[in-house]
Design a protein around this motif. Structure first.
Motif, short mmCIF file in Angstrom:
data_model
loop_
_atom_site.label_atom_id
_atom_site.label_comp_id
_atom_site.label_asym_id
_atom_site.label_seq_id
_atom_site.Cartn_x
_atom_site.Cartn_y
_atom_site.Cartn_z
N MET A 45 0.82 -1.21 0.00
CA MET A 45 0.00 0.00 0.00
C MET A 45 0.86 1.26 0.00
SD MET A 45 -3.26 -0.80 2.51
CE MET A 45 -3.21 0.83 3.12
N SER A 46 0.28 2.32 -0.59
CA SER A 46 0.91 3.64 -0.50
C SER A 46 0.88 4.09 0.95
CB SER A 46 0.16 4.63 -1.40
OG SER A 46 -1.18 4.77 -0.96
N THR A 47 1.42 5.27 1.22
CA THR A 47 1.47 5.76 2.59
C THR A 47 0.12 5.64 3.28
OG1 THR A 47 1.93 7.67 3.98
CG2 THR A 47 1.07 8.15 1.82
N ASN A 48 0.14 5.17 4.50
CA ASN A 48 -1.12 4.93 5.20
C ASN A 48 -1.78 6.19 5.74
OD1 ASN A 48 0.58 5.50 7.31
ND2 ASN A 48 0.27 3.57 8.38
N THR A 49 -1.17 7.36 5.49
CA THR A 49 -1.81 8.61 5.90
C THR A 49 -2.86 9.05 4.88
OG1 THR A 49 -0.10 9.93 4.82
CG2 THR A 49 0.22 9.42 7.15
N GLY A 50 -2.91 8.40 3.75
CA GLY A 50 -3.90 8.74 2.73
C GLY A 50 -3.54 10.01 1.97
N TRP A 51 -4.30 10.26 0.92
CA TRP A 51 -4.08 11.48 0.12
C TRP A 51 -4.38 12.69 0.98
CZ3 TRP A 51 -1.70 8.61 -2.87
CH2 TRP A 51 -2.24 7.52 -3.54
N LEU A 52 -3.62 13.76 0.78
CA LEU A 52 -3.82 14.99 1.54
C LEU A 52 -5.19 15.59 1.26
CD1 LEU A 52 -0.31 16.53 0.81
CD2 LEU A 52 -1.07 15.46 2.94
N SER A 53 -5.65 16.47 2.12
CA SER A 53 -6.97 17.06 1.95
C SER A 53 -7.07 17.92 0.69
CB SER A 53 -7.35 17.90 3.17
OG SER A 53 -6.45 18.98 3.31
N THR A 54 -5.95 18.42 0.17
CA THR A 54 -5.95 19.24 -1.04
C THR A 54 -5.66 18.43 -2.31
OG1 THR A 54 -3.68 19.82 -0.50
CG2 THR A 54 -5.38 21.41 0.11
N THR A 55 -5.40 17.13 -2.18
CA THR A 55 -5.12 16.30 -3.34
C THR A 55 -6.41 16.07 -4.13
OG1 THR A 55 -3.28 15.18 -2.25
CG2 THR A 55 -4.29 14.04 -4.11
N ARG A 56 -6.37 16.37 -5.42
CA ARG A 56 -7.52 16.17 -6.30
C ARG A 56 -7.29 15.03 -7.29
NH1 ARG A 56 -9.16 18.31 -2.67
NH2 ARG A 56 -9.91 20.41 -2.46
N PHE A 57 -6.03 14.81 -7.65
CA PHE A 57 -5.70 13.69 -8.51
C PHE A 57 -4.26 13.26 -8.27
CE2 PHE A 57 -5.12 17.54 -10.92
CZ PHE A 57 -4.01 17.36 -11.72
N GLY A 100 -7.68 8.71 0.65
CA GLY A 100 -7.60 7.40 0.01
C GLY A 100 -6.19 6.86 -0.05
N VAL A 101 -6.08 5.59 -0.39
CA VAL A 101 -4.79 4.94 -0.56
C VAL A 101 -4.81 4.07 -1.80
CG1 VAL A 101 -4.12 4.94 1.87
CG2 VAL A 101 -5.48 3.05 0.97
N LEU A 102 -3.65 3.61 -2.19
CA LEU A 102 -3.49 2.78 -3.38
C LEU A 102 -2.71 1.53 -3.00
CD1 LEU A 102 -3.53 2.50 -6.56
CD2 LEU A 102 -1.36 3.73 -6.52
N ALA A 103 -3.17 0.37 -3.45
CA ALA A 103 -2.43 -0.88 -3.26
C ALA A 103 -1.94 -1.35 -4.62
CB ALA A 103 -3.29 -1.93 -2.60
N VAL A 104 -0.76 -1.97 -4.64
CA VAL A 104 -0.13 -2.39 -5.91
C VAL A 104 0.45 -3.78 -5.74
CG1 VAL A 104 1.58 -1.77 -7.64
CG2 VAL A 104 0.56 0.02 -6.25
N VAL A 105 0.33 -4.58 -6.81
CA VAL A 105 0.96 -5.90 -6.84
C VAL A 105 1.47 -6.16 -8.25
CG1 VAL A 105 -1.17 -7.18 -7.38
CG2 VAL A 105 0.67 -8.31 -6.12
N THR A 106 2.58 -6.88 -8.39
CA THR A 106 3.09 -7.24 -9.70
C THR A 106 2.58 -8.63 -10.07
OG1 THR A 106 5.11 -8.21 -8.80
CG2 THR A 106 5.19 -5.87 -9.42
#
Length: 107
Positions: A45-57, A100-106
């Motif tokens: 997973m990406s950072t567990n703090t999630g996207w910042l409040s100002t992140t739009r994309f 939000g967060v992002l998970a990745v697998v190869t």
């Protein structure tokens, strides 16, 4: 080791005198946070703090074919090889909600 790169962005570029946004991210002071992390056949997973409040994309890039899963910060998410596929050396943009967060697998 394969790596996932993520840039959190707040705005689109607004060039010229008319101020009409164009489909290009504003990366000057508009890049809010960047991160990278190793990815493998085990979901990460990406950072567990999630996207910042100002992140739009977000802008994501990976140096290997991988699969993505999106979720909120309150849940641990797991990417699987039947999830959203991204090819090696491909860059993509996704609209996201803050937290939000992002998970990745190869493969």
């Amino acid at each position: 080791m394969p790596t996932m790169y993520i840039s959190e962005l707040a705005n689109l570029t607004t060039p010229g005198t008319f101020g009409t946004p164009v489909q290009a991210p504003f990366v000057g002071n508009g890049t809010l946070r960047e991160q990278s992390f190793a990815i493998s056949v085990t979901s990460a997973m990406s950072t567990n703090t999630g996207w910042l409040s100002t992140t739009r994309f977000i802008m994501v890039n990976t140096d290997t074919t991988c699969f993505l899963a999106f979720g909120g910060t309150t849940a641990t998410i797991t990417a699987t090889t039947s999830a959203h596929r991204v090819a090696a050396n491909e860059t993509r943009f996704y609209g996201v909600n803050h937290g939000g967060v992002l998970a990745v697998v190869t493969a």
